[in-house]
Each structure stands twice: as C-alpha cells, then as structure tokens.
Design a protein around this motif. Sequence first.
Motif, PDB file in Angstrom:
ATOM      1  N   ASP A 117      45.798  42.250  48.294  1.00  0.00           N
ATOM      2  CA  ASP A 117      45.029  41.069  47.881  1.00  0.00           C
ATOM      3  C   ASP A 117      45.996  39.946  47.480  1.00  0.00           C
ATOM      4  N   LYS A 160      46.756  36.187  49.407  1.00  0.00           N
ATOM      5  CA  LYS A 160      46.810  34.897  48.711  1.00  0.00           C
ATOM      6  C   LYS A 160      48.165  34.224  48.937  1.00  0.00           C
ATOM      7  N   LYS A 188      39.801  35.492  51.039  1.00  0.00           N
ATOM      8  CA  LYS A 188      41.255  35.423  51.287  1.00  0.00           C
ATOM      9  C   LYS A 188      41.694  36.312  52.437  1.00  0.00           C
ATOM     10  N   GLU A 208      38.325  44.502  43.873  1.00  0.00           N
ATOM     11  CA  GLU A 208      37.710  44.470  45.192  1.00  0.00           C
ATOM     12  C   GLU A 208      36.884  45.739  45.385  1.00  0.00           C
ATOM     13  N   TYR A 242      36.253  42.578  38.421  1.00  0.00           N
ATOM     14  CA  TYR A 242      37.504  41.963  38.890  1.00  0.00           C
ATOM     15  C   TYR A 242      37.945  42.571  40.228  1.00  0.00           C
ATOM     16  N   GLY A 286      41.536  34.407  37.077  1.00  0.00           N
ATOM     17  CA  GLY A 286      41.743  34.568  38.517  1.00  0.00           C
ATOM     18  C   GLY A 286      40.695  35.400  39.201  1.00  0.00           C
ATOM     19  N   ALA A 287      39.781  35.945  38.460  1.00  0.00           N
ATOM     20  CA  ALA A 287      38.766  36.807  39.052  1.00  0.00           C
ATOM     21  C   ALA A 287      37.534  36.751  38.166  1.00  0.00           C
ATOM     22  N   ASN A 303      46.545  38.469  41.072  1.00  0.00           N
ATOM     23  CA  ASN A 303      45.521  39.506  41.123  1.00  0.00           C
ATOM     24  C   ASN A 303      45.101  39.898  39.717  1.00  0.00           C
ATOM     25  N   GLY A 304      43.854  39.566  39.389  1.00  0.00           N
ATOM     26  CA  GLY A 304      43.348  39.809  38.045  1.00  0.00           C
ATOM     27  C   GLY A 304      43.306  41.287  37.709  1.00  0.00           C
ATOM     28  N   THR A 305      42.937  42.104  38.708  1.00  0.00           N
ATOM     29  CA  THR A 305      42.835  43.546  38.460  1.00  0.00           C
ATOM     30  C   THR A 305      44.196  44.114  38.061  1.00  0.00           C
ATOM     31  N   ASP A 356      43.684  45.651  45.775  1.00  0.00           N
ATOM     32  CA  ASP A 356      44.271  45.120  44.542  1.00  0.00           C
ATOM     33  C   ASP A 356      45.575  45.835  44.207  1.00  0.00           C
TER      34      ASP A 356
HETATM   35  N1  HSE Z   1      40.165  41.474  43.179  1.00  0.00           N
HETATM   36  C1  HSE Z   1      40.642  40.165  42.931  1.00  0.00           C
HETATM   37  C2  HSE Z   1      41.455  40.196  41.658  1.00  0.00           C
HETATM   38  C3  HSE Z   1      39.486  39.209  42.784  1.00  0.00           C
HETATM   39  O1  HSE Z   1      41.455  41.210  40.967  1.00  0.00           O
HETATM   40  O2  HSE Z   1      42.117  39.225  41.363  1.00  0.00           O
HETATM   41  C4  HSE Z   1      39.909  37.780  42.902  1.00  0.00           C
HETATM   42  O3  HSE Z   1      40.465  37.492  44.142  1.00  0.00           O
END
Ligand code: HSE
Length: 431
Positions: free
Chosen positions: A201, A205, A105, A190, A188, A300-301, A159-161, A196
């Motif tokens: 991030d 997106k 991304k 980066e 999850y 998402g991650a 962002n999953g984190t 994140d």
């Molecule tokens: N670091 C990103 C997240 C991984 O936490 O969503 C997926 O793009």
Amino acid sequence: MKQIGVGILGFGTVGAGVAGGLLAHREVMARRLGVDIVLRKVADLDITTDRGVAVPADVLTTDAESVVADPSVDIVVETIGGTGIAKKLVLAALAAKKCVVTANKKLLAEFGREIFDAAEKSGVDIYFGASVGGGIPIIRVLREGLSGNEIESIYGILNGTCNYILTRMEREGLPFDEVLKDAQRLGYAEANPSLDIDGFDTAHKACILSALAYGFQPQLDQVQVEGIRGLSGMDVKFAADLGYRIKLLAVVAKEGDEVEVGVHPTLIPLDHMLAGVNDAFNAAMVKGDLSDRTMYYGRGAGREPTASTVIGDIGDIARNLAHGETRYQRAVPNYAEGRVALRAAGDIASKFYLRFMLEDRPGAIGAVAAALGRHGVSISALSQKGAREGKEPVPVVAMTHRAKASALDAALDEIRASGVTGEEPVKLRVL
Ligand code: HSE
C-alpha cells in the motif's frame, strides 16, 4: 445556483463517509463554491447493511453501470478499490465523458497511465487526492503549491495501519497480531491487510508521488518494498535505546537523472519531525529546491479523513463544471518519457542498523567487523546486548556510516557464510 450531480460507486468505509459528508455539508459547500452538489446515486452490491448514513432509498442502487450512464450524474466517485470492477467502471465513466474522483491507489499505481490517458482523450478530469495520505491533501500540494520547485525528495509515512501497529508495539510492547486486529476494527486496514503490512500500500502511494514529482511512475515490481511483517520487538527496543523510532518510510528522491523509489522500515532519530508521527497519522516531508523542507501531517486513513479529501476533489470539479470550465485541468502527471530512470537498489547509499545473533565466543564480533571492513562498510557504533557465554546466541547491534547497499549485501553474504550467526541478520535503514 447550478446543480452538479454525484454518483458514488462503492458504499464501504470511504463511500459511506463521502455520502455522509456530501449530505451533511451540502449547504456550506454551496456557499463556498457557488455550486449545489447533489448526491444522486450510491451503488453497491450490498445496500441493506446499515452504514450509519441516512441516504434516501431512491439514491441507493445495486446497478453500478446505471450510475455511470445516468445523465444526472456529472461526477463519478469510485470508492470500490482494487483493479477489477473498479478499473472497468472508471474507464467506462471516462469514456462517457464523466469526471472521475477516485481514492484507489492500487488502480493508479498499476494502471495510472492507461487511466490518465483515457481522461486526457475524453477531455475530462480525474482527481485522486485521497489515493495518498488519506485526509492530507498532499497530491494537491505537489500539483499546485509546489509546482514551481524541482522536488529533491519526499519522505513519507503513508500507511496508517503500519504506523498504528508500530506505535502500539513500541509504547505498549504488544504483539503484532493483536494490534493488527485493532487497526482492522478501526477501519484503517485494507480488506487484505497484507497490502498494509507487507508495504505494498505504501509502495502504491510512493509510485503515485513519483509520478507527480518526477513524471516517472516505476513498475511496482521494480520498486524495493520491505514491510513490517516479522519486525521483532527486540529491534524496536534496541532502536529506542539508540535514540531512534522505527517507521515504515516511503522514499521518493531524485539525484541527477535517477529516481529512487522504495519502502523500508527505517530508524528515524527521535528528534526528527517524522519520528513524532504516531498512531494512524501519516506525514510527508517534501524538499523542494525553492521551498526547502515542508511537512504535511494528518490522518492518513479512516472514513471521515479520507472522505474529506474525496469531497475536496468533488468540490473542485463541481466548481469548474458549474462555472463553464470544461477544459481538461491537467490534474494528472506530466510524464517525463525516458528522461529519468529508476536508481538500481544496490547503488542506494544509507546508514544501516544491523543486528546479528552471534555465538558469544572469541572472534565472532571480529568476523562480522572484518567482513564489513573488507567491503568498505564502516561501523559507527557496536554493542553486544548481554552475555551468555557458551549458551544461546546473543544479539549484537552495529550501526554503520553511510554505505552502498550492494557493498553491505556483499559483506552480509560473507558473514552468513562464516557461520558465526545462526539466524538471518537484521538490516534496517537509518534516516
Ligand atoms: N490501509 C490504508 C492505511 C488506508 O492503513 O493507511 C489508507 O490508504
């Protein structure tokens, strides 16, 4: 059955997931797609660490350039990440007329135009399904399923984190740093978790979604990006008391010829579907003029969900190549070229949650309310959380009606200048 060769650049979390998925599902994909997808090469500087995938020894190499040049590799999959060597290799693959799949991304948010132009020039495909939403095929939805709509808005938890951290902070009252460590352990986060937690991030997106929805990809430094670093557990709790949950929300929306692209921690009413998106899950709610609201939800991650979307892209390209479709598939944004512009941050209107730390003395709340009133910001609810007369400042929470960001900022400047609050006021958007 025709064979299509795949070379993966990067044997980290996602690369290993893609390699494992391609090996495990070769037969079922061949039956579905009518093409035999063969993992020919996997390149990484480190090919000795055990990634939990049994890749044949002759498939592994430390020479990424040789993978791009290998005539048996038809599709180059980039899972290195970042904009250094990954960009160089993607451009080299496109120049060599190889189709490319990337989950990167950051690369597309910063250099999308250059990369899409290179693909167009070579007449090959570049797919990037996993760059937004991990295991949710949201890119495909915008490109295909909703292509007949004018897109009015996209609200995304992307962002999953951050979502994982916010969920556990709220549920378990845990401190930010401890939960971040768990997110890293679970794969999850980066490599640089600032991407994140500082919202970049999610912003990458959002820029990609804007490019797809509106043919308009803003410069990242023009986008308003607020992360969750420093978010106080106090606000998580006060938001919950008011019937809201805080999420890091990407907003991509169009009104007239202006596009809003931003990332903000946002209070979401508990009965809104996006408030039910917890842990590392992501979701995007897309409103089209014909479709009305549609929502996409998933992981998402993480290694396997992201690999799922990458492999879906590989399958699509392999099917096209195997069935003689060499024509460029227009999988990339159709740029609007000056027909739309980014909406100025100050012009964006929203409801807001405000928290002030006020001295508990006569006139303190009055000063806040008067400043808001002078700038046309109307309060919908106001509450002082506790009373400690003459001692420590007390939290005072105000919810506003819809107000222009520039008006609110002017009021906050006056409130700071009035000296009633020692700490920086907290300002969060409300969906
Ligand atoms: N670091 C990103 C997240 C991984 O936490 O969503 C997926 O793009």
